[in-house]
Enzyme design. Structure first.
Site, PDB file in Angstrom:
ATOM      1  N   GLN A   1     173.684   2.309  94.605  1.00 39.12           N
ATOM      2  CA  GLN A   1     173.692   0.891  94.226  1.00 39.12           C
ATOM      3  C   GLN A   1     173.345   0.064  95.455  1.00 39.12           C
ATOM      4  O   GLN A   1     173.865   0.314  96.535  1.00 39.12           O
ATOM      5  CB  GLN A   1     175.110   0.545  93.738  1.00 39.12           C
ATOM      6  CG  GLN A   1     175.697  -0.796  94.156  1.00 39.12           C
ATOM      7  CD  GLN A   1     175.166  -1.954  93.335  1.00 39.12           C
ATOM      8  OE1 GLN A   1     174.813  -1.774  92.175  1.00 39.12           O
ATOM      9  NE2 GLN A   1     175.086  -3.134  93.939  1.00 39.12           N
ATOM     10  N   THR A   2     172.486  -0.923  95.307  1.00 37.26           N
ATOM     11  CA  THR A   2     172.257  -1.819  96.446  1.00 37.26           C
ATOM     12  C   THR A   2     171.771  -3.182  96.000  1.00 37.26           C
ATOM     13  O   THR A   2     171.148  -3.319  94.952  1.00 37.26           O
ATOM     14  CB  THR A   2     171.281  -1.187  97.469  1.00 37.26           C
ATOM     15  OG1 THR A   2     171.106  -2.095  98.561  1.00 37.26           O
ATOM     16  CG2 THR A   2     169.924  -0.904  96.855  1.00 37.26           C
ATOM     17  N   ARG A   3     172.099  -4.184  96.818  1.00 39.76           N
ATOM     18  CA  ARG A   3     171.576  -5.546  96.604  1.00 39.76           C
ATOM     19  C   ARG A   3     170.947  -6.059  97.890  1.00 39.76           C
ATOM     20  O   ARG A   3     170.700  -7.244  98.057  1.00 39.76           O
ATOM     21  CB  ARG A   3     172.695  -6.500  96.144  1.00 39.76           C
ATOM     22  CG  ARG A   3     173.995  -6.394  96.895  1.00 39.76           C
ATOM     23  CD  ARG A   3     174.937  -7.539  96.562  1.00 39.76           C
ATOM     24  NE  ARG A   3     174.842  -8.546  97.584  1.00 39.76           N
ATOM     25  CZ  ARG A   3     175.600  -8.596  98.675  1.00 39.76           C
ATOM     26  NH1 ARG A   3     176.550  -7.705  98.890  1.00 39.76           N
ATOM     27  NH2 ARG A   3     175.424  -9.548  99.561  1.00 39.76           N
TER      28      ARG A   3
ATOM     29  N   ASP B   1     183.752  -1.540 101.359  1.00 35.75           N
ATOM     30  CA  ASP B   1     183.723  -2.908 100.833  1.00 35.75           C
ATOM     31  C   ASP B   1     182.632  -3.068  99.770  1.00 35.75           C
ATOM     32  O   ASP B   1     181.861  -4.030  99.785  1.00 35.75           O
ATOM     33  CB  ASP B   1     183.530  -3.918 101.969  1.00 35.75           C
ATOM     34  CG  ASP B   1     183.835  -5.349 101.509  1.00 35.75           C
ATOM     35  OD1 ASP B   1     184.613  -5.510 100.541  1.00 35.75           O
ATOM     36  OD2 ASP B   1     183.285  -6.298 102.103  1.00 35.75           O
TER      37      ASP B   1
ATOM     38  N   ALA C   1     180.492  -4.044  96.773  1.00 34.27           N
ATOM     39  CA  ALA C   1     180.403  -5.303  96.021  1.00 34.27           C
ATOM     40  C   ALA C   1     181.394  -6.350  96.532  1.00 34.27           C
ATOM     41  O   ALA C   1     181.987  -7.098  95.766  1.00 34.27           O
ATOM     42  CB  ALA C   1     180.580  -5.075  94.518  1.00 34.27           C
TER      43      ALA C   1
ATOM     44  N   MET D   1     176.284   5.474 108.860  1.00 34.86           N
ATOM     45  CA  MET D   1     175.463   6.300 109.742  1.00 34.86           C
ATOM     46  C   MET D   1     175.146   5.534 111.017  1.00 34.86           C
ATOM     47  O   MET D   1     174.942   4.320 110.994  1.00 34.86           O
ATOM     48  CB  MET D   1     174.141   6.655 109.049  1.00 34.86           C
ATOM     49  CG  MET D   1     174.281   7.296 107.674  1.00 34.86           C
ATOM     50  SD  MET D   1     174.932   8.966 107.721  1.00 34.86           S
ATOM     51  CE  MET D   1     173.449   9.875 108.101  1.00 34.86           C
TER      52      MET D   1
ATOM     53  N   THR E   1     148.283 -43.402 101.650  1.00 33.72           N
ATOM     54  CA  THR E   1     147.727 -42.358 100.771  1.00 33.72           C
ATOM     55  C   THR E   1     148.727 -42.021  99.660  1.00 33.72           C
ATOM     56  O   THR E   1     148.370 -41.892  98.496  1.00 33.72           O
ATOM     57  CB  THR E   1     147.450 -41.061 101.572  1.00 33.72           C
ATOM     58  OG1 THR E   1     146.872 -41.400 102.813  1.00 33.72           O
ATOM     59  CG2 THR E   1     146.569 -40.109 100.797  1.00 33.72           C
TER      60      THR E   1
ATOM     61  N   ARG F   1     151.119 -43.854  98.546  1.00 34.46           N
ATOM     62  CA  ARG F   1     151.207 -44.999  97.633  1.00 34.46           C
ATOM     63  C   ARG F   1     150.051 -44.990  96.634  1.00 34.46           C
ATOM     64  O   ARG F   1     150.254 -45.244  95.447  1.00 34.46           O
ATOM     65  CB  ARG F   1     151.189 -46.305  98.435  1.00 34.46           C
ATOM     66  CG  ARG F   1     152.535 -46.618  99.079  1.00 34.46           C
ATOM     67  CD  ARG F   1     153.421 -47.268  98.078  1.00 34.46           C
ATOM     68  NE  ARG F   1     154.812 -47.394  98.532  1.00 34.46           N
ATOM     69  CZ  ARG F   1     155.772 -47.853  97.753  1.00 34.46           C
ATOM     70  NH1 ARG F   1     155.532 -48.223  96.513  1.00 34.46           N
ATOM     71  NH2 ARG F   1     157.013 -47.945  98.188  1.00 34.46           N
TER      72      ARG F   1
ATOM     73  N   ILE G   1     157.353 -45.723 105.377  1.00 33.26           N
ATOM     74  CA  ILE G   1     158.311 -46.494 106.182  1.00 33.26           C
ATOM     75  C   ILE G   1     159.678 -45.811 106.120  1.00 33.26           C
ATOM     76  O   ILE G   1     160.352 -45.673 107.121  1.00 33.26           O
ATOM     77  CB  ILE G   1     158.467 -47.943 105.634  1.00 33.26           C
ATOM     78  CG1 ILE G   1     157.108 -48.649 105.579  1.00 33.26           C
ATOM     79  CG2 ILE G   1     159.438 -48.732 106.511  1.00 33.26           C
ATOM     80  CD1 ILE G   1     157.176 -50.011 104.878  1.00 33.26           C
ATOM     81  N   ALA G   2     160.053 -45.375 104.916  1.00 36.67           N
ATOM     82  CA  ALA G   2     161.338 -44.707 104.692  1.00 36.67           C
ATOM     83  C   ALA G   2     162.488 -45.493 105.319  1.00 36.67           C
ATOM     84  O   ALA G   2     163.163 -45.014 106.226  1.00 36.67           O
ATOM     85  CB  ALA G   2     161.287 -43.271 105.220  1.00 36.67           C
TER      86      ALA G   2
HETATM   87  S1  PPS Z   1     158.426 -47.241 101.649  1.00 31.76           S
HETATM   88  O1  PPS Z   1     159.464 -48.276 101.929  1.00 31.76           O
HETATM   89  O2  PPS Z   1     158.585 -46.067 102.493  1.00 31.76           O
HETATM   90  O3  PPS Z   1     158.364 -46.931 100.232  1.00 31.76           O
HETATM   91  O4  PPS Z   1     157.041 -47.982 102.063  1.00 31.76           O
HETATM   92  P1  PPS Z   1     155.616 -47.275 102.125  1.00 31.76           P
HETATM   93  O5  PPS Z   1     155.397 -46.415 100.980  1.00 31.76           O
HETATM   94  O6  PPS Z   1     155.443 -46.683 103.482  1.00 31.76           O
HETATM   95  O7  PPS Z   1     154.635 -48.527 101.989  1.00 31.76           O
HETATM   96  C1  PPS Z   1     154.240 -49.292 103.076  1.00 31.76           C
HETATM   97  C2  PPS Z   1     152.877 -49.897 102.766  1.00 31.76           C
HETATM   98  O8  PPS Z   1     152.979 -50.806 101.688  1.00 31.76           O
HETATM   99  C3  PPS Z   1     152.661 -52.134 102.130  1.00 31.76           C
HETATM  100  N1  PPS Z   1     153.641 -52.994 101.516  1.00 31.76           N
HETATM  101  C4  PPS Z   1     154.928 -53.151 101.877  1.00 31.76           C
HETATM  102  N2  PPS Z   1     155.665 -52.592 102.870  1.00 31.76           N
HETATM  103  C5  PPS Z   1     156.966 -52.955 102.972  1.00 31.76           C
HETATM  104  N3  PPS Z   1     157.569 -53.818 102.138  1.00 31.76           N
HETATM  105  C6  PPS Z   1     156.875 -54.390 101.140  1.00 31.76           C
HETATM  106  N4  PPS Z   1     157.494 -55.254 100.310  1.00 31.76           N
HETATM  107  C7  PPS Z   1     155.508 -54.054 100.966  1.00 31.76           C
HETATM  108  N5  PPS Z   1     154.546 -54.426 100.119  1.00 31.76           N
HETATM  109  C8  PPS Z   1     153.425 -53.791 100.470  1.00 31.76           C
HETATM  110  C9  PPS Z   1     152.750 -52.070 103.627  1.00 31.76           C
HETATM  111  O9  PPS Z   1     151.881 -53.004 104.211  1.00 31.76           O
HETATM  112  C10 PPS Z   1     152.321 -50.663 103.927  1.00 31.76           C
HETATM  113  O10 PPS Z   1     150.919 -50.544 103.848  1.00 31.76           O
HETATM  114  P2  PPS Z   1     150.067 -49.858 105.007  1.00 31.76           P
HETATM  115  O11 PPS Z   1     148.653 -50.066 104.585  1.00 31.76           O
HETATM  116  O12 PPS Z   1     150.503 -48.423 105.035  1.00 31.76           O
HETATM  117  O13 PPS Z   1     150.442 -50.600 106.241  1.00 31.76           O
END
Ligand code: PPS
Length: 576
Positions: free
Chosen positions: A198-200, A294, A296, A334, A436, A438, A478-479
């Protein structure tokens, strides 16, 4: 001749019900149904093919209680593991479950009807008691206890089943044998004495040596019978393991060993599980069964102690040896003796002999770093398989999230990094620039907090998929929100690679004034003028990360130097 099944008769329900299969199939479409969980599916497969003989269904109240309390079915036959079908109160009501009712058990993956269950009893288990009696403690550190309390529904329905279809498998079909098929195979080769292993876990030379040794001592053949159903969370996936077993089986003396896969859902129930495993192997025709130290074992309990003693499993199997009628072969640990280039059982090695070992932890470290794994420990082909599934850091994918204000310079850094990565061969590079994403992934989303969150989770999904495939991913949304970044990170770590994805948060901390001052596109001016609402830094927050792996700032350093700091970060993580 072969070992008779547990209880004397192989409960091959497919064979038994074949004459009325068409009728059962038709009925299965007319009656209420239950979609099986992964674990129930594994259990049903072995109920139907006879792997769980003498069971002919899921345990009813009497069998369950007797099994939990005495390791026996109500009729006295030894069966130490409860095999139950759990349902919710809502299911009981919706399906009108009651004694005598017939329900179709379906494969949740493809909806196909597998069996018809005739309900004999519906009962509410005492889960804490089940945990105590079956697993030794009501302790959530035990994976089966956690499963019992968090996944198992509140009621059990017992009853015999009639077989309609075996669950379909698409992987390693040629290595999946039912008890009937394996018995026929042994019969064909006149294998009257078979030691099952038997083996996992992946197998290495020590496992090969101990099974060869067991076979020679018993004048028997070897059945390598690994579990491919459910094993301990965190185990090496079965796809990888089966490739390992296929490689190792070729190293056995000619004609000694066979490989068959067992679709068992393990419970990590130690001693009880060992007895259960022995019963299952007996049903598959084995005459001998190797029980590990030991066996299982679920690991440590919440007090940091082992759940079971190292020899509890061997002792319990020995205790039932007459009834089991499959001979227990204790697993002999072993050790390698470099001087003689042989493996010897640890308890037969004279004191003072130099031995060599590589622990599981050390093996994982070597896989991670790509350090050599010597031939005496494993086989080249086995190591190759493991390295493919667990590539060293230098070939793993990763994700870099560059978070900062609009016009922070994150995109410029990302493009600089892309060039540097492309200069090094090996990985493909994916740029997930904010705009991109977006336009390509999030075109319908705006900038409300919930939408920004969704946007980042999409980035994380794509990044994890790419990272897992080995790519270097650089993402520049932006996050702005901490919680969103944290859940993105968690997703990527969870899904971005076999041993955990590689994720780095880089805070591009270029100050707002600087971003605004250098903004040639005039986005900030429009935000100031109120033409863009809820703009990050103007009238929406940017939460400064406390958990950044690196902070760069383009008001103080060049793109080149920021990119270089990131390269050094990756280098120190072993990724370059
Ligand atoms: S997020 O917060 O991470 O979802 O933002 P992100 O997807 O990076 O989008 C940033 C781009 O959208 C333009 N944009 C805005 N940014 C911030 N706040 C608001 N309200 C907003 N509306 C539009 C912003 O200029 C960024 O565009 P790029 O061309 O990348 O600079």
């Amino acid at each position: 001749s072969l070992n008779p099944p547990h209880g004397g008769v192989l409960k091959d329900l497919h064979a038994r019900d074949a004459p009325i299969r068409a009728q059962l199939l038709a009925e299965s479409e007319q009656i209420p149904d239950i979609r099986l969980t992964e674990r129930q599916l594994c259990d049903l497969e072995l109920i139907m093919n006879g792997g769980f003989s003498p069971l002919e269904g899921f345990m009813g109240k009497e069998d369950y209680e007797s099994c939990v309390e005495t390791l026996r079915l109500a009729d006295g036959s030894l069966f130490p593991m409860p095999i139950t079908l759990d349902v919710s109160q809502a299911q009981i009501e919706a399906l009108k479950l009651a004694q005598g009712v017939r329900v179709t058990l379906r494969d949740a993956r493809d909806e196909s009807p597998l069996a018809i269950l005739t309900v004999s009893s519906i009962y509410q288990p005492n889960k804490s008691n089940e945990a105590e009696k079956v697993f030794g403690a009501d302790d959530k550190a035990h994976p089966a206890v956690t499963y019992l309390h968090s996944s198992v529904k509140d009621f059990y329905v017992g009853g015999t089943v009639q077989a309609v279809n075996a669950p379909e498998h698409y992987d390693y079909v040629e290595l999946r044998y039912t008890p009937r098929e394996l018995r026929a195979y042994f019969e064909k080769l006149s294998w009257n004495r078979v030691v099952a292993f038997q083996t996992r876990n992946p197998m290495h030379r020590a496992h090969r040596e101990l099974t060869v040794r067991a076979a020679r001592q018993q004048r028997a053949n070897v059945l390598v019978h690994p579990v491919v159903g459910l094993t301990k969370p965190g185990d090496v996936d079965h796809f990888t393991r089966v490739r390992v077993y296929e490689a190792i089986i070729r190293t056995y003396p000619k004609g000694m060993a066979a490989l068959a896969l067992l679709p068992l859902a393990m419970r990590m129930g130690g001693p009880r599980e060992a007895v259960w495993h022995a019963i299952i192997r007996k049903n598959f025709g084995a005459t001998h069964f190797i029980v590990g130290r030991d066996h299982a074992g679920p690991g440590k309990n919440s007090q940091g102690k082992d759940f079971y003693g190292p020899y509890d499993a061997q002792e319990l199997v020995t205790q039932f040896k007459d009834e089991l009628a499959i001979e227990m072969v204790p697993f002999q640990a072993m050790s390698y003796i470099p001087e003689q280039d042989i493996y010897q059982p640890v308890d037969e090695i004279p004191k003072g002999t130099v031995t060599a070992d590589i622990s599981g932890t050390e093996l994982r470290r070597r896989l991670k770093t790509g350090a050599p794994i010597p031939d005496w420990f494993s086989y080249e082909q086995v190591v190759k398989v493991l390295r493919e599934s667990y590539p060293p850091k230098a070939s793993q994918g990763f994700t870099i999230l560059l978070s900062g204000y609009v016009n922070s310079g994150a995109n410029a850094i990302a493009k600089a990094l892309e060039s540097q990565f492309q200069q090094q061969a090996g990985r493909s590079t994916s740029l997930l620039l904010g705009d991109t994403i977006r336009s390509e992934l999030s075109a319908e989303l705006g900038f409300a907090p919930e939408e920004r969150h969704r946007n980042l989770q999409r980035v994380a999904f794509v990044a994890a998929e790419l990272s897992r495939a080995g790519a270097a991913v650089i993402a520049t949304p932006i996050a702005p929100y901490d919680a969103s970044r944290k859940s993105a990170k968690a997703h990527i770590i969870q899904n971005g690679g076999a041993g955990g994805g590689n994720f780095f948060l880089v805070h591009v901390a270029t100050p707002l004034e600087y971003c605004e001052k250098t903004d040639r596109r005039g986005v900030y001016a429009r935000a100031r003028a109120g033409e863009i609402k809820g703009f990050t830094g103007i009238d929406d927050k940017y939460e400064v990360p406390e958990d950044a792996d690196l902070v760069v700032d383009l008001s103080k350093q060049t793109v080149r130097s920021a990119a270089h700091m990131i390269i050094l970060l990756l280098e120190s993580a072993g990724l370059l």
